[in-house]
Design a protein around this motif. Structure first.
Motif, short mmCIF file in Angstrom:
data_model
loop_
_atom_site.label_atom_id
_atom_site.label_comp_id
_atom_site.label_asym_id
_atom_site.label_seq_id
_atom_site.Cartn_x
_atom_site.Cartn_y
_atom_site.Cartn_z
N PRO A 50 5.35 -24.81 -48.35
CA PRO A 50 6.79 -24.92 -48.06
C PRO A 50 7.14 -24.52 -46.63
O PRO A 50 8.05 -25.10 -46.03
CB PRO A 50 7.43 -23.97 -49.08
CG PRO A 50 6.34 -23.12 -49.59
CD PRO A 50 5.09 -23.90 -49.48
N TRP A 51 6.39 -23.57 -46.07
CA TRP A 51 6.70 -23.13 -44.71
C TRP A 51 6.15 -24.09 -43.67
O TRP A 51 6.71 -24.18 -42.57
CB TRP A 51 6.16 -21.72 -44.51
CG TRP A 51 6.72 -20.82 -45.55
CD1 TRP A 51 6.07 -20.30 -46.64
CD2 TRP A 51 8.08 -20.39 -45.67
NE1 TRP A 51 6.93 -19.56 -47.41
CE2 TRP A 51 8.18 -19.59 -46.84
CE3 TRP A 51 9.22 -20.59 -44.90
CZ2 TRP A 51 9.37 -19.01 -47.25
CZ3 TRP A 51 10.41 -20.01 -45.31
CH2 TRP A 51 10.48 -19.24 -46.47
N LEU A 59 7.24 -32.89 -53.40
CA LEU A 59 8.47 -32.16 -53.70
C LEU A 59 9.27 -31.87 -52.43
O LEU A 59 10.50 -31.91 -52.44
CB LEU A 59 8.13 -30.84 -54.41
CG LEU A 59 7.36 -30.94 -55.72
CD1 LEU A 59 7.07 -29.54 -56.26
CD2 LEU A 59 8.12 -31.76 -56.74
N PHE A 60 8.55 -31.58 -51.35
CA PHE A 60 9.23 -31.23 -50.10
C PHE A 60 9.57 -32.46 -49.26
O PHE A 60 10.30 -32.35 -48.28
CB PHE A 60 8.36 -30.25 -49.30
CG PHE A 60 8.20 -28.94 -50.01
CD1 PHE A 60 9.19 -27.98 -49.93
CD2 PHE A 60 7.09 -28.68 -50.79
CE1 PHE A 60 9.06 -26.78 -50.60
CE2 PHE A 60 6.95 -27.49 -51.47
CZ PHE A 60 7.94 -26.53 -51.38
N THR A 86 15.10 -35.02 -45.11
CA THR A 86 14.13 -35.53 -46.06
C THR A 86 14.43 -36.99 -46.32
O THR A 86 15.48 -37.51 -45.90
CB THR A 86 14.18 -34.74 -47.38
OG1 THR A 86 15.46 -34.98 -48.01
CG2 THR A 86 14.00 -33.24 -47.15
N ILE A 87 13.54 -37.66 -47.03
CA ILE A 87 13.82 -39.07 -47.34
C ILE A 87 15.04 -39.17 -48.25
O ILE A 87 15.77 -40.17 -48.22
CB ILE A 87 12.60 -39.77 -47.97
CG1 ILE A 87 12.84 -41.27 -48.02
CG2 ILE A 87 12.29 -39.18 -49.35
CD1 ILE A 87 11.61 -42.09 -48.38
N THR A 88 15.32 -38.13 -49.02
CA THR A 88 16.51 -38.12 -49.87
C THR A 88 17.79 -38.15 -49.03
O THR A 88 18.72 -38.90 -49.31
CB THR A 88 16.50 -36.87 -50.78
OG1 THR A 88 15.32 -36.89 -51.58
CG2 THR A 88 17.73 -36.84 -51.66
N SER A 89 17.83 -37.33 -47.97
CA SER A 89 19.02 -37.33 -47.12
C SER A 89 19.03 -38.53 -46.18
O SER A 89 20.10 -39.04 -45.82
CB SER A 89 19.09 -36.03 -46.31
OG SER A 89 17.96 -35.88 -45.46
N GLN A 90 17.86 -38.99 -45.78
CA GLN A 90 17.79 -40.14 -44.88
C GLN A 90 18.35 -41.39 -45.53
O GLN A 90 19.05 -42.19 -44.89
CB GLN A 90 16.34 -40.38 -44.47
CG GLN A 90 16.12 -41.60 -43.59
CD GLN A 90 14.65 -41.79 -43.24
OE1 GLN A 90 14.00 -40.86 -42.79
NE2 GLN A 90 14.13 -42.98 -43.45
N LEU A 91 18.05 -41.58 -46.84
CA LEU A 91 18.49 -42.78 -47.56
C LEU A 91 19.63 -42.50 -48.53
O LEU A 91 19.97 -43.36 -49.34
CB LEU A 91 17.31 -43.41 -48.29
CG LEU A 91 16.13 -43.84 -47.41
CD1 LEU A 91 15.01 -44.43 -48.24
CD2 LEU A 91 16.60 -44.85 -46.36
N ASP A 92 20.20 -41.29 -48.46
CA ASP A 92 21.36 -40.92 -49.29
C ASP A 92 21.09 -41.10 -50.78
O ASP A 92 21.88 -41.71 -51.52
CB ASP A 92 22.60 -41.74 -48.88
CG ASP A 92 23.16 -41.32 -47.54
OD1 ASP A 92 22.95 -40.16 -47.16
OD2 ASP A 92 23.78 -42.16 -46.86
#
Length: 598
Positions: free
Chosen positions: A274-275, A70-71, A154-160
């Motif tokens: 998460p931390w 998730l993270f 995150t991989i989400t922002s890294q690969l848009d």
């Protein structure tokens, strides 16, 4: 010169003393079932503490592998990157955002996937007020700007993977469950064919390799394929260890052994995870940190025993007796030759009785086992969808995913403790049904809360999470106590496979929050209420011995009615009743309470 005979002398010599008569050989102790073995080796001692420690470590790994994804795929706040024509202008980031990004109608939030489609150079040169809400809009054509003030790459922002590509994180996580769906029956069969211990090590090492490699993913295909492999090993990495521990403790300690590691170590890891991600501030480093510790399970090869119940089911009597002698020695329980011979006699009896090859299909051949197994499958599907749906939807409630996830983790601590008490006072069945139904009702109540009342929504969501956590705790223990040893691994594996097939939907249930914060909880509420009532058909297993053969699995609990209450009465039990699935009373005890709370 001859000696003269003295008066009173006799020709007879005194008789030699008779050799001592050897003591009669002590008869072998009768061992009627495996649970009786614990009377001699100890139902919980130093040896079981080693297994307990291993289970605690596996709970930490399980939490990291399951929740860690998730993270890795969090979506940081984002908006369209400003056109290149504005790069050379002396505008702050906030001024650029205010100039180029429209807001939600009637709201303060900026749109994430659209920007104004005008000539910004002309707008700035004309000195007219900006922005103008009537300006035309266009999708993001120059990429996105991400806000890392409290998030991290995150991989989400890294690969848009945002806007038109926002389906990719959900699909990657769903492929994790597809991998579990494929791997669980395969590895469940392997646990029954090759043993529990090799599979604990194998699943963790393979999952660790796939997880470490996934940290270097640079495409969706690579990341999704590696999440599939991690999912392939995930469920069995803990469940087989959980089975092994439950098979080495007596019935009165099963609830503690099942729930204490989850209550302390899995819940504690959930609160800290998460931390850890926030502190490392990079999804790739985080992936390395949560998967590399899986390689330490190689030590289990020398530290843990193979399941004695499984060894007996494979006819390996000598190995079983050797392990039981080791358990007794570590637990400081002296064994007499009669007891050891009793172990061997029981092992030989089990070896002769377990010559047939057993598959998961054998669980459907007799009426009682078939009914229980089908209900267990429905129970697991309900639990998995509900628990995973609540977990994934945590991101969509509250204003800070790290804080919300930590609070949700803290909610699980009292839930785990409540499970330990409730299952011993009310029994397994009543606790399962009650927690599922009440969790569903809490979710349905959210439909009547105004969308802007986020505090009330969070409170009801966490109440539902509390109750579904109780159900999930029992859900791991229930099949171990109902299914016979000879098919336990395969049966649990197949059950979990169907659960993962249903769990494929949970990321998309959380995705429904786009249509309103109550929608996922209404769907989950309907599922949990329905599944809760179906669980009324399960047997009560409180203080019952574990079935080892198919015959025992069919006969055990057969005399229970639909509303059987283990705490409603005190039963007089004779040793002859033990074959029906009721634990015989200790020697010298006239009465036995089925609700024997430790």
């Amino acid at each position: 010169m001859a000696k003269t005979r003295r008066s009173g002398d006799s020709d007879e010599r005194p008789a030699s003393p008779a050799p001592p008569t050897p003591p009669p050989e002590e008869a072998a102790v009768l061992i009627p079932d495996f649970d009786s073995v614990f009377d001699y080796i100890g139902g919980f001692g130093w040896y079981q503490s080693i297994l307990f420690a291993a289970t605690c470590y596996l709970c930490v790994l399980c939490c990291c592998v399951y929740f860690g994804q998730l993270f890795m795929t969090l979506t940081p706040p984002h908006w369209c990157r400003a056109p290149p024509e504005l790069d050379g202008l002396n505008l702050t980031q906030e001024e650029l955002k205010h100039l180029t990004i429209p807001r939600h109608p009637g709201g303060k939030e900026f749109l994430a996937c659209h920007r104004y489609d005008v000539n910004f150079t002309e707008v700035l040169e004309s000195n007219t007020p900006w922005p103008d809400p009537s300006w035309p809009l266009t999708p993001c054509t120059h990429g996105w700007t991400y806000n890392y003030s409290f998030y991290y790459p995150t991989i989400t922002s890294q690969l848009d993977w945002v806007c038109d590509e926002d389906w990719r994180p959900a699909l990657a996580q769903s492929l994790f469950f597809v991998g579990s769906m494929v791997g669980t029956p395969t590895l469940g069969w392997a646990a029954d064919a090759w043993g529990r211990l090799p599979l604990i090590v194998l699943t963790n090492v393979l999952g660790g390799v796939a997880g470490v490699v996934s940290a270097f993913s640079n495409s969706f295909a690579m990341f999704a394929a590696l999440r599939f492999l991690v999912g392939f090993t995930f469920e069995q990495m803990l469940m087989i260890g959980y089975m092994l521990t439950q098979e080495y403790v007596s019935s009165e300690y099963r609830t503690v052994m099942a729930n204490a590691p989850v209550m302390v170590f899995l819940t504690g890891s959930m609160c800290g995870l998460p931390w850890l991600a926030w502190w490392l501030a990079n999804w790739s480093t985080f992936a390395l940190a949560i998967h590399a510790p899986q390689f330490l399970t190689i030590v289990f090869i020398w530290a843990l025993p193979e399941s004695a119940r499984w060894l007996l089911s494979r006819g390996r009597v000598d190995r079983t007796v050797a392990i039981l002698k080791t358990v007794a020695r570590v637990n400081r329980k002296p064994l007499t030759p009669a007891v050891i011979q009793g172990f061997k006699d029981f092992g030989e009896k089990q070896r002769k009785a377990s010559h047939q090859k057993v598959t998961v299909l054998d669980l459907f051949k007799t009426p009682n086992l078939r009914k229980r197994y089908i209900v267990l499958i429905i129970m697991w599907c309900t639990l998995f969808v509900a628990y995973d749906g609540h977990t994934r939807n945590t991101e969509n409630i509250g204003h800070n995913v790290f804080v919300s996830f930590t609070i949700a983790g803290l909610v699980e601590l009292p839930a785990d403790f409540a499970t330990m008490l409730a299952t011993e006072w009310l029994g397994r069945r009543h606790t399962t049904v009650g927690s599922l139904v009440l969790s569903g009702l809490a979710g349905l109540c959210i439909a009547f809360i105004p969308e802007d009342d986020t505090v009330a929504i969070m409170v009801m969501a966490f109440i539902g999470r509390f109750l579904v956590t109780m159900s999930m705790d029992i859900g791991h223990q229930y099949p171990v106590e109902v299914l016979p040893t000879v098919a336990r691994g395969q049966g649990i594996g197949a059950m979990q496979t169907v659960g993962f097939l249903c769990g494929f939907s949970s990321p998309y249930i959380a995705y429904l929050s786009k249509f309103g914060p109550s929608v996922p909880y209404v769907v989950l509420g309907v599922i949990t209420v329905t599944g809760g009532f179906v669980c009324l058909l399960l047997p009560e297993t409180l203080n019952e011995k574990l079935p080892d053969t198919l015959e025992e699995g069919e006969l055990f609990f057969a005399n229970q009615g639909l509303f059987h209450n283990p705490c409603g009465r005190r039963n007089k039990i004779s040793a002859g009743d033990a074959g029906k699935g009721t634990t015989a009373p200790p020697s010298g005890t006239k009465e036995y309470s089925e609700c024997n709370v430790k």
